[in-house]
Design a protein around this motif. Structure first.
Motif, mmCIF file in Angstrom:
data_model
loop_
_atom_site.group_PDB
_atom_site.id
_atom_site.type_symbol
_atom_site.label_atom_id
_atom_site.label_comp_id
_atom_site.label_asym_id
_atom_site.label_seq_id
_atom_site.Cartn_x
_atom_site.Cartn_y
_atom_site.Cartn_z
ATOM 1 N N ARG A 1 0.829 -1.216 0.000
ATOM 2 C CA ARG A 1 0.000 0.000 0.000
ATOM 3 C C ARG A 1 0.860 1.261 0.000
ATOM 4 N N ALA A 2 1.951 1.243 0.769
ATOM 5 C CA ALA A 2 2.847 2.412 0.788
ATOM 6 C C ALA A 2 3.475 2.624 -0.586
ATOM 7 N N LEU A 3 3.859 1.547 -1.258
ATOM 8 C CA LEU A 3 4.428 1.660 -2.607
ATOM 9 C C LEU A 3 3.408 2.229 -3.589
ATOM 10 N N LYS A 4 2.148 1.813 -3.459
ATOM 11 C CA LYS A 4 1.115 2.329 -4.360
ATOM 12 C C LYS A 4 0.909 3.826 -4.136
ATOM 13 N N ARG A 5 0.893 4.265 -2.857
ATOM 14 C CA ARG A 5 0.749 5.708 -2.592
ATOM 15 C C ARG A 5 1.963 6.469 -3.109
ATOM 16 N N PHE A 6 3.144 5.883 -2.944
ATOM 17 C CA PHE A 6 4.382 6.488 -3.459
ATOM 18 C C PHE A 6 4.289 6.686 -4.966
ATOM 19 N N ALA A 7 3.785 5.657 -5.668
ATOM 20 C CA ALA A 7 3.671 5.739 -7.126
ATOM 21 C C ALA A 7 2.640 6.771 -7.543
ATOM 22 N N LEU A 8 1.491 6.797 -6.862
ATOM 23 C CA LEU A 8 0.427 7.736 -7.225
ATOM 24 C C LEU A 8 0.848 9.174 -6.944
ATOM 25 N N TYR A 9 1.457 9.395 -5.785
ATOM 26 C CA TYR A 9 1.824 10.763 -5.415
ATOM 27 C C TYR A 9 2.898 11.316 -6.340
ATOM 28 N N ASN A 10 3.863 10.491 -6.687
ATOM 29 C CA ASN A 10 4.969 10.951 -7.533
ATOM 30 C C ASN A 10 4.683 10.786 -9.023
ATOM 31 N N VAL A 11 3.454 10.305 -9.351
ATOM 32 C CA VAL A 11 3.088 10.020 -10.744
ATOM 33 C C VAL A 11 4.229 9.244 -11.393
ATOM 34 N N CYS B 1 -5.770 16.151 9.471
ATOM 35 C CA CYS B 1 -6.354 16.095 8.135
ATOM 36 C C CYS B 1 -5.236 16.141 7.097
ATOM 37 N N ILE B 2 -5.603 15.932 5.841
ATOM 38 C CA ILE B 2 -4.655 15.988 4.729
ATOM 39 C C ILE B 2 -5.085 17.113 3.797
ATOM 40 N N LYS B 3 -4.199 18.086 3.562
ATOM 41 C CA LYS B 3 -4.550 19.225 2.709
ATOM 42 C C LYS B 3 -3.856 19.186 1.355
ATOM 43 N N ASP B 4 -2.743 18.482 1.262
ATOM 44 C CA ASP B 4 -2.055 18.364 -0.019
ATOM 45 C C ASP B 4 -2.954 17.597 -0.989
ATOM 46 N N PRO B 5 -3.451 18.227 -2.067
ATOM 47 C CA PRO B 5 -4.431 17.565 -2.941
ATOM 48 C C PRO B 5 -3.886 16.321 -3.633
ATOM 49 N N LEU B 6 -2.622 16.334 -4.026
ATOM 50 C CA LEU B 6 -2.049 15.173 -4.699
ATOM 51 C C LEU B 6 -1.947 13.986 -3.751
ATOM 52 N N TYR B 7 -1.459 14.252 -2.526
ATOM 53 C CA TYR B 7 -1.347 13.149 -1.576
ATOM 54 C C TYR B 7 -2.726 12.682 -1.124
ATOM 55 N N LEU B 8 -3.678 13.612 -0.997
ATOM 56 C CA LEU B 8 -5.032 13.235 -0.600
ATOM 57 C C LEU B 8 -5.625 12.246 -1.594
ATOM 58 N N GLU B 9 -5.399 12.503 -2.884
ATOM 59 C CA GLU B 9 -5.876 11.573 -3.905
ATOM 60 C C GLU B 9 -5.212 10.213 -3.746
ATOM 61 N N ALA B 10 -3.905 10.223 -3.507
ATOM 62 C CA ALA B 10 -3.175 8.960 -3.351
ATOM 63 C C ALA B 10 -3.653 8.207 -2.121
ATOM 64 N N TYR B 11 -3.873 8.932 -1.022
ATOM 65 C CA TYR B 11 -4.286 8.272 0.216
ATOM 66 C C TYR B 11 -5.717 7.748 0.119
ATOM 67 N N ASN B 12 -6.599 8.514 -0.507
ATOM 68 C CA ASN B 12 -7.973 8.037 -0.671
ATOM 69 C C ASN B 12 -8.026 6.802 -1.564
#
Length: 436
Positions: A132-142, A178-189
């Protein structure tokens, strides 16, 4: 600019956060197949929505002044879907290997690796946390995470992401996280956890990267990759403090303590003292029933070794342990002792030791800063300390690792056991006096 268009993505109302514009994924740990399938579908939908949002942003910036009015968004989505969705879906056995997305293949192989390992459920959960951490890493960093893109630089970037992921969690005006960074919020959701990320210590990151290396070695052995990116990456060495535990005198003082103003605490005290005489992990303790009592001893197979090379641990029951068992002999369903949940049990352990007046200062290692800290022993006590009570005090008496590991259930050459048997001041004094 207020562009509106249909996404052609659908979700039940109860799983949609209208204010945030995100899919709500339940955090329940229910193991029913229906719940697992629901979470899987919602996660896929959340990922698709995050990908769509990213594609729209990128296309919006590229289009610049060429955006032709409010129809631009709906036209873009329609054209995007026409490109992404084939006219007719081929059968699974007709899909060419080159058509499979590299990231998708990587995570499918990783998940397959976890499923076939003969390891405990706890260790499997550890691997799933990495996935899961790798997937968030990939999504956040595109960034594509695949066998083709694996490198020592990516390992360093992923380790840095693990170290700083907690910084995305901030406090809102009401003091809530809360999470305010929109890119990370998308990755975390898209790839959530049961709780928001907290700061990871260096030992935790080292353990994560070591487990990831286990998968990479397996992938190389099975011809998914030809080179090991870890050859140019240094994992590091975990550092642990000297284990602390109650002495026999402190354990006996606790057993004799009374708690008239705390109903039920004496019961949890009995369970903890019993655990000190058995030395098992709390997960094994809470699964025990009267059937585990065989010919004057407690017999059990440690859960941590069940999936690997299981063996039966047999611990003779001491008079004090038998006294505790007799006190709760009439529990229903053959229950061994009146257990409560592990979190409440740990809280009770801290409280009972404090109320018993056991406040000896011990040195611990801060897992985040790696700096030494001083605490009264009750403040850092937990159910696992009962295991150290047995090992540490036995080692003072017999100093025979082979005998003690048979009782404690540690594997041969266990690094944890070696830490428990660290030479203390009393043993050092006994040894140095032999010079006289």
């Amino acid at each position: 600019m207020d562009y509106r268009a249909k996404t052609n993505l659908y979700v039940q109302k109860e799983y949609w956060n209208e204010k945030a514009g995100t899919v709500k994924i339940p955090t329940t740990r229910s193991n029913t197949l229906e719940k697992q399938e629901l979470i899987r579908r919602l996660s896929e939908l959340s990922t698709e929505l995050a990908t769509l949002s990213k594609d729209i942003r990128e296309a919006f910036l590229i289009a610049g002044d060429e955006k032709s009015g409010p129809d631009w968004l709906s036209t873009f989505i329609q054209e995007r879907n026409e490109v992404r969705l084939p006219a007719s879906k081929p059968a699974e056995d007709e899909v060419e290997e080159s058509e499979i997305d590299g990231t998708e293949e990587f995570f499918k192989v990783f998940e397959h690796f976890v499923s076939i390992q003969k390891i405990s459920e706890i260790r499997k959960r550890h691997y799933n946390v990495i996935i899961r951490a790798l997937k968030r890493f990939a999504l956040y960093n595109v960034q594509e995470v695949s066998f083709a893109t694996l490198s020592s630089d990516m390992l360093r970037e992923f380790a840095a992401f693990l170290e700083t992921e907690h910084e995305f969690v901030v406090t809102d005006d009401k003091g809530n996280p809360c999470i305010k960074d929109p890119l990370y919020l998308e990755a975390y959701n898209a790839v959530p956890e049961c709780r928001l990320p907290k700061q990871r210590g260096e030992n935790t990151i080292i353990g994560t990267m070591s487990r990831f290396h286990t998968f990479i070695r397996w992938a190389k052995k099975n011809k998914y990759i030809t080179e090991d990116p870890y050859e140019d990456y240094v994992i590091g060495t975990a550092i642990y403090g000297t284990p602390f535990y109650l002495t026999k005198e402190e354990r006996n003082l606790l057993y004799a303590a009374k708690f008239p103003d705390n109903p039920g605490l004496d019961v949890q005290r009995d369970i903890f003292v019993f655990q000190c005489f058995i030395g098992c992990r709390v997960g094994d303790l809470m699964k025990m029933t009267r059937d585990n009592i065989i010919n004057g001893a407690i017999e059990y197979v440690p859960r941590k070794t069940k999936e690997g090379r299981p063996w039966t641990v047999r611990v003779p029951i001491t008079p004090t342990a038998q006294e505790i068992l007799d006190r709760y002999a009439d529990l229903p369903d053959k229950r061994l002792l009146p257990f409560i949940c592990e979190q409440d049990y740990n809280r009770a352990i801290k409280k009972m030791i404090r109320l018993a007046g056991i406040d000896r200062m011990v040195t611990t290692l801060n897992t985040v800063t790696r700096e030494e800290e001083k605490h009264p022993i009750w403040e850092v006590a937990s159910s696992h300390m009962a295991r150290r009570v047995l090992v540490g005090n036995l080692y003072k008496e017999v100093k025979d690792p082979n005998l003690i590991t048979k009782i404690s259930g540690h594997v041969e050459n266990s690094r944890a056991f070696n830490r428990y048997c660290d030479i203390d001041e009393e043993m050092a004094k006994e040894t140095i006096m032999k010079l006289e």
